[in-house]
Motif scaffolding. Structure first.
Motif, PDB file in Angstrom:
ATOM      1  N   TYR A   1      18.806 -13.767 -20.932  1.00 39.24           N
ATOM      2  CA  TYR A   1      18.050 -12.559 -21.253  1.00 39.24           C
ATOM      3  C   TYR A   1      17.084 -12.815 -22.406  1.00 39.24           C
ATOM      4  N   PRO A   2      15.903 -12.196 -22.380  1.00 36.37           N
ATOM      5  CA  PRO A   2      15.021 -12.256 -23.555  1.00 36.37           C
ATOM      6  C   PRO A   2      15.696 -11.546 -24.721  1.00 36.37           C
ATOM      7  N   THR A   3      15.416 -12.004 -25.925  1.00 32.83           N
ATOM      8  CA  THR A   3      16.116 -11.468 -27.089  1.00 32.83           C
ATOM      9  C   THR A   3      15.165 -10.919 -28.143  1.00 32.83           C
ATOM     10  N   VAL A   4      15.668  -9.929 -28.868  1.00 42.83           N
ATOM     11  CA  VAL A   4      15.070  -9.455 -30.111  1.00 42.83           C
ATOM     12  C   VAL A   4      15.902 -10.052 -31.234  1.00 42.83           C
ATOM     13  N   ALA A   5      15.259 -10.764 -32.149  1.00 45.10           N
ATOM     14  CA  ALA A   5      15.961 -11.451 -33.238  1.00 45.10           C
ATOM     15  C   ALA A   5      15.507 -10.883 -34.572  1.00 45.10           C
ATOM     16  N   ILE A   6      16.436 -10.408 -35.371  1.00 43.53           N
ATOM     17  CA  ILE A   6      16.106  -9.863 -36.679  1.00 43.53           C
ATOM     18  C   ILE A   6      16.299 -10.937 -37.736  1.00 43.53           C
ATOM     19  N   GLY A   7      15.188 -11.378 -38.317  1.00 40.35           N
ATOM     20  CA  GLY A   7      15.250 -12.390 -39.359  1.00 40.35           C
ATOM     21  C   GLY A   7      15.043 -13.797 -38.841  1.00 40.35           C
ATOM     22  N   SER A   8      14.489 -14.639 -39.707  1.00 37.63           N
ATOM     23  CA  SER A   8      14.150 -16.004 -39.302  1.00 37.63           C
ATOM     24  C   SER A   8      15.385 -16.842 -38.997  1.00 37.63           C
TER      25      SER A   8
ATOM     26  N   PHE B   1      19.968  -9.185 -31.500  1.00 38.20           N
ATOM     27  CA  PHE B   1      20.852  -9.730 -32.521  1.00 38.20           C
ATOM     28  C   PHE B   1      20.280  -9.425 -33.897  1.00 38.20           C
ATOM     29  N   THR B   2      21.151  -9.096 -34.846  1.00 40.80           N
ATOM     30  CA  THR B   2      20.693  -8.862 -36.215  1.00 40.80           C
ATOM     31  C   THR B   2      21.266  -9.877 -37.204  1.00 40.80           C
TER      32      THR B   2
ATOM     33  N   SER C   1      10.478 -10.934 -33.110  1.00 42.36           N
ATOM     34  CA  SER C   1      11.272 -11.259 -34.288  1.00 42.36           C
ATOM     35  C   SER C   1      10.541 -10.843 -35.554  1.00 42.36           C
ATOM     36  N   PRO C   2      10.871  -9.670 -36.118  1.00 41.97           N
ATOM     37  CA  PRO C   2      10.294  -9.300 -37.410  1.00 41.97           C
ATOM     38  C   PRO C   2      10.837 -10.213 -38.498  1.00 41.97           C
ATOM     39  N   PRO C   3      10.077 -10.445 -39.556  1.00 37.33           N
ATOM     40  CA  PRO C   3      10.500 -11.395 -40.584  1.00 37.33           C
ATOM     41  C   PRO C   3      11.697 -10.946 -41.403  1.00 37.33           C
ATOM     42  N   SER C   4      11.933  -9.644 -41.483  1.00 38.40           N
ATOM     43  CA  SER C   4      13.053  -9.165 -42.282  1.00 38.40           C
ATOM     44  C   SER C   4      13.660  -7.938 -41.616  1.00 38.40           C
ATOM     45  N   PHE C   5      14.811  -7.530 -42.094  1.00 38.02           N
ATOM     46  CA  PHE C   5      15.536  -6.425 -41.478  1.00 38.02           C
ATOM     47  C   PHE C   5      15.535  -5.217 -42.409  1.00 38.02           C
ATOM     48  N   TYR C   6      14.587  -4.342 -42.194  1.00 34.76           N
ATOM     49  CA  TYR C   6      14.621  -3.028 -42.814  1.00 34.76           C
ATOM     50  C   TYR C   6      14.749  -2.052 -41.667  1.00 34.76           C
ATOM     51  N   GLY C   7      15.899  -1.414 -41.548  1.00 40.24           N
ATOM     52  CA  GLY C   7      16.260  -0.657 -40.364  1.00 40.24           C
ATOM     53  C   GLY C   7      15.188   0.243 -39.815  1.00 40.24           C
ATOM     54  N   GLU C   8      14.575   1.079 -40.672  1.00 39.83           N
ATOM     55  CA  GLU C   8      13.602   2.041 -40.178  1.00 39.83           C
ATOM     56  C   GLU C   8      12.364   1.352 -39.603  1.00 39.83           C
TER      57      GLU C   8
ATOM     58  N   ASP D   1       9.217  -0.421 -34.725  1.00 41.29           N
ATOM     59  CA  ASP D   1       8.591  -1.480 -33.927  1.00 41.29           C
ATOM     60  C   ASP D   1       9.179  -1.526 -32.525  1.00 41.29           C
ATOM     61  N   ILE D   2      10.488  -1.439 -32.430  1.00 44.37           N
ATOM     62  CA  ILE D   2      11.127  -1.506 -31.113  1.00 44.37           C
ATOM     63  C   ILE D   2      10.754  -0.295 -30.267  1.00 44.37           C
ATOM     64  N   ILE D   3      10.666   0.868 -30.919  1.00 49.84           N
ATOM     65  CA  ILE D   3      10.232   2.066 -30.204  1.00 49.84           C
ATOM     66  C   ILE D   3       8.837   1.848 -29.619  1.00 49.84           C
ATOM     67  N   THR D   4       7.963   1.220 -30.406  1.00 48.11           N
ATOM     68  CA  THR D   4       6.588   0.994 -29.970  1.00 48.11           C
ATOM     69  C   THR D   4       6.516  -0.001 -28.814  1.00 48.11           C
ATOM     70  N   TYR D   5       7.250  -1.115 -28.931  1.00 49.15           N
ATOM     71  CA  TYR D   5       7.087  -2.219 -27.991  1.00 49.15           C
ATOM     72  C   TYR D   5       8.065  -2.212 -26.814  1.00 49.15           C
ATOM     73  N   PHE D   6       9.218  -1.588 -26.984  1.00 48.40           N
ATOM     74  CA  PHE D   6      10.264  -1.750 -25.984  1.00 48.40           C
ATOM     75  C   PHE D   6      10.875  -0.444 -25.497  1.00 48.40           C
ATOM     76  N   LYS D   7      10.109   0.620 -25.546  1.00 53.38           N
ATOM     77  CA  LYS D   7      10.668   1.923 -25.182  1.00 53.38           C
ATOM     78  C   LYS D   7      11.116   1.986 -23.719  1.00 53.38           C
ATOM     79  N   ASP D   8      10.506   1.172 -22.873  1.00 51.72           N
ATOM     80  CA  ASP D   8      10.862   1.191 -21.444  1.00 51.72           C
ATOM     81  C   ASP D   8      11.936   0.161 -21.100  1.00 51.72           C
ATOM     82  N   LYS D   9      12.509  -0.496 -22.114  1.00 53.65           N
ATOM     83  CA  LYS D   9      13.515  -1.526 -21.877  1.00 53.65           C
ATOM     84  C   LYS D   9      14.916  -0.989 -22.148  1.00 53.65           C
ATOM     85  N   LYS D  10      15.917  -1.712 -21.646  1.00 54.05           N
ATOM     86  CA  LYS D  10      17.314  -1.379 -21.903  1.00 54.05           C
ATOM     87  C   LYS D  10      17.913  -2.486 -22.765  1.00 54.05           C
TER      88      LYS D  10
END
Length: 213
Positions: free
Chosen positions: A61-68, A42-43, A84-91, A96-105
């Motif tokens: 499901y576990p979630t990725v949350a963009i922003g507090s 969610f963004t 959950s990164p503190p802010s949403f800067y797309g790049e 971060d998601i590439i680093t931590y969740f590359k094997d996830k869908k």
């Protein structure tokens, strides 16, 4: 000294401000397809609210949350946030998601319009992303006589609130703007006097507005 009113253009209301919501939300589907996903992203908190209104199964499901604010909304509704990164800067977010969740869908539940092509960026990096558009935003329309009073301090909480404001009103030279962050600031017109909140939070915007009184 002339009294200055503080107008909050968010859908929220807050003590000491005059609500002037610029955006309305509407659902675009009555079903969410969770097939073949193992995480949900969610963004915005409105995306969380929309998902809850459509199908509360997202909470399994576990979630990725963009922003507090997004993270807080997920947790308030009983969801589980694992990143959950503190802010949403797309790049930065996508790296971060590439680093931590590359094997996830990932299933990205999103609004009709987005400012950054998260899906395309992640897929080019080899991350599997499905996305579903679940809601849209529209501009609220106001008659000219409901324009903010002279000397008003106007809080813009997103680029959309700026665009929608100018669909109903003109900018008066007596106004001051408070913007929530850099992305919003970039959408101001050149002649608009503004200050930026110390943090990208509505409460920080209100504090900054009060400092101008």
């Amino acid at each position: 000294m002339t009294k200055r009113d503080i107008y909050l253009l968010s859908p929220l209301s807050a003590e000491g401000t005059i609500p002037l919501p610029m955006i309305s939300f509407s659902l675009l589907t009555d079903k969410i397809d969770f097939d073949a996903c193992d995480m949900v992203m969610f963004t915005s908190k409105q995306a969380v609210k929309s998902a809850e209104a459509i199908d509360s199964e997202w909470k399994k499901y576990p979630t990725v949350a963009i922003g507090s604010a997004t993270k807080k909304q997920i947790e308030t509704l009983g969801g589980r946030v694992i990143y959950s990164p503190p802010s949403f800067y797309g790049e930065v977010l996508s790296q971060d998601i590439i680093t931590y969740f590359k094997d996830k869908k990932l299933l990205y539940l999103r609004p009709e319009k987005v400012s950054f092509d998260t899906k395309g960026y992640l897929e080019r990096a080899g991350v599997a992303v499905e996305e579903q558009v679940i809601y849209k935003t529209s501009c609220a329309v106001y008659p000219k006589e409901e324009a903010p009073s002279k000397g008003a301090i106007i809080i813009f909480t997103s680029p959309s609130t700026i665009h929608c404001f100018f669909q109903s009103f003109e900018w008066d030279e007596s106004y001051s703007a408070v913007v929530i962050g850099e992305a919003t600031k970039r959408h101001l017109k050149p002649d608009m006097h503004y200050v930026m909140a110390d943090e990208p939070l509505i409460r920080s915007c209100i504090a900054k507005a009060r400092s101008l009184l």
